[in-house]
Design an enzyme around this catalytic site. Structure first.
Site, PDB file in Angstrom:
ATOM      1  N   ALA A 193       0.853  -1.195   0.000  1.00  0.00           N
ATOM      2  CA  ALA A 193       0.000   0.000   0.000  1.00  0.00           C
ATOM      3  C   ALA A 193       0.884   1.239   0.000  1.00  0.00           C
ATOM      4  O   ALA A 193       1.891   1.292   0.728  1.00  0.00           O
ATOM      5  CB  ALA A 193      -0.926   0.005   1.217  1.00  0.00           C
ATOM      6  N   GLU A 194       0.491   2.248  -0.800  1.00  0.00           N
ATOM      7  CA  GLU A 194       1.317   3.448  -0.954  1.00  0.00           C
ATOM      8  C   GLU A 194       1.490   4.234   0.336  1.00  0.00           C
ATOM      9  O   GLU A 194       2.418   5.034   0.464  1.00  0.00           O
ATOM     10  CB  GLU A 194       0.734   4.398  -2.008  1.00  0.00           C
ATOM     11  N   ASN A 195       0.576   4.052   1.287  1.00  0.00           N
ATOM     12  CA  ASN A 195       0.703   4.794   2.546  1.00  0.00           C
ATOM     13  C   ASN A 195       1.665   4.139   3.529  1.00  0.00           C
ATOM     14  O   ASN A 195       1.823   4.599   4.649  1.00  0.00           O
ATOM     15  CB  ASN A 195      -0.671   5.019   3.196  1.00  0.00           C
ATOM     16  N   GLY A 196       2.340   3.052   3.088  1.00  0.00           N
ATOM     17  CA  GLY A 196       3.421   2.526   3.890  1.00  0.00           C
ATOM     18  C   GLY A 196       3.201   1.208   4.582  1.00  0.00           C
ATOM     19  O   GLY A 196       3.559   1.043   5.749  1.00  0.00           O
TER      20      GLY A 196
END
Length: 217
Positions: free
Chosen positions: A49-52
């Site tokens: 996921a791009e949010n980490g």
């Protein structure tokens, strides 16, 4: 044309068949988020996921959501054993280094060359393109999940995209409520038709030339 829950789930379930053991996969918002619910327990997959987060799992059961644990679209999620957390810099570094085996995205339009338009409709308010540009350009394989036509019945698979592009020549596979279509160097190749539709139905609902596979599943 909108789609019901069962149709969305069917598209996600078909997309899950493209995920193989050992892959690192990113799921976009919308239908793609459902794919994690259909991964076989017999294969080991790490969802990014791009949010980490690396190691996201299926959606939580109702009432078991963790307010501090969500995907890049703000939707509650779970994690699997071995998951890790990091900042967005590292999350995008993973994408930009080409370490993702597959990304599964939604779309407004896909062209016969595999161009992708999925981040804005002119005149509409959007929150931004997020990681779509990076994902479409850098993932080893790009799969698009969407309705075959829009709510007015217009084709979303077209000769040329009319909406602003996210990336050029990036899409490898399109899975819709009507069909599964490969994007090849020679054009679009129809490989599966979903019940109750026929090959002719798919051709008529597609705004680009379709090559028909020798065997259409």
């Amino acid at each position: 044309m909108g789609m019901g829950v069962s149709v969305r789930e069917a598209i996600a379930k078909r997309a899950a068949e493209e995920i193989k053991d050992g892959m690192v996969v990113n799921l976009g918002i919308g239908i793609p988020t459902l794919v994690a619910n259909y991964i076989s327990p017999n294969i080991n997959v790490m969802f990014h996921a791009e949010n980490g987060v690396l190691g996201t799992g299926p959606a939580p059961q109702k009432g078991e959501e963790d307010a501090n644990l969500c995907n890049a679209g703000g939707i509650p999620m779970t994690i699997v054993p071995g998951a890790s957390y990091f900042d967005s810099t590292l999350a995008f570094g993973i994408i930009r280094r080409g370490l993702l085996d597959v990304t599964i995205l939604g779309a407004f339009e896909v062209s016969q060359n595999g161009d992708l338009a999925n981040w804005i409709v002119p005149g509409k308010i959007v929150s931004g393109m997020g990681g779509a540009v990076d994902l479409a350009q850098k993932a080893k394989k790009v799969i698009v999940l969407m309705n075959h036509t829009d709510k007015h019945g217009n084709p979303k698979i077209v000769r040329e995209c009319t909406l602003p592009l996210t990336a050029e020549r990036c899409v490898n596979l399109i899975i819709t409520d009507m069909a599964v279509i490969e994007v090849t160097k020679k054009g679009l190749n129809l490989i599966e038709v979903k019940e109750p539709y026929t090959v002719d139905d798919v051709i008529n609902a597609t705004g680009a030339e379709l090559h028909i596979a020798d065997f259409v599943k």
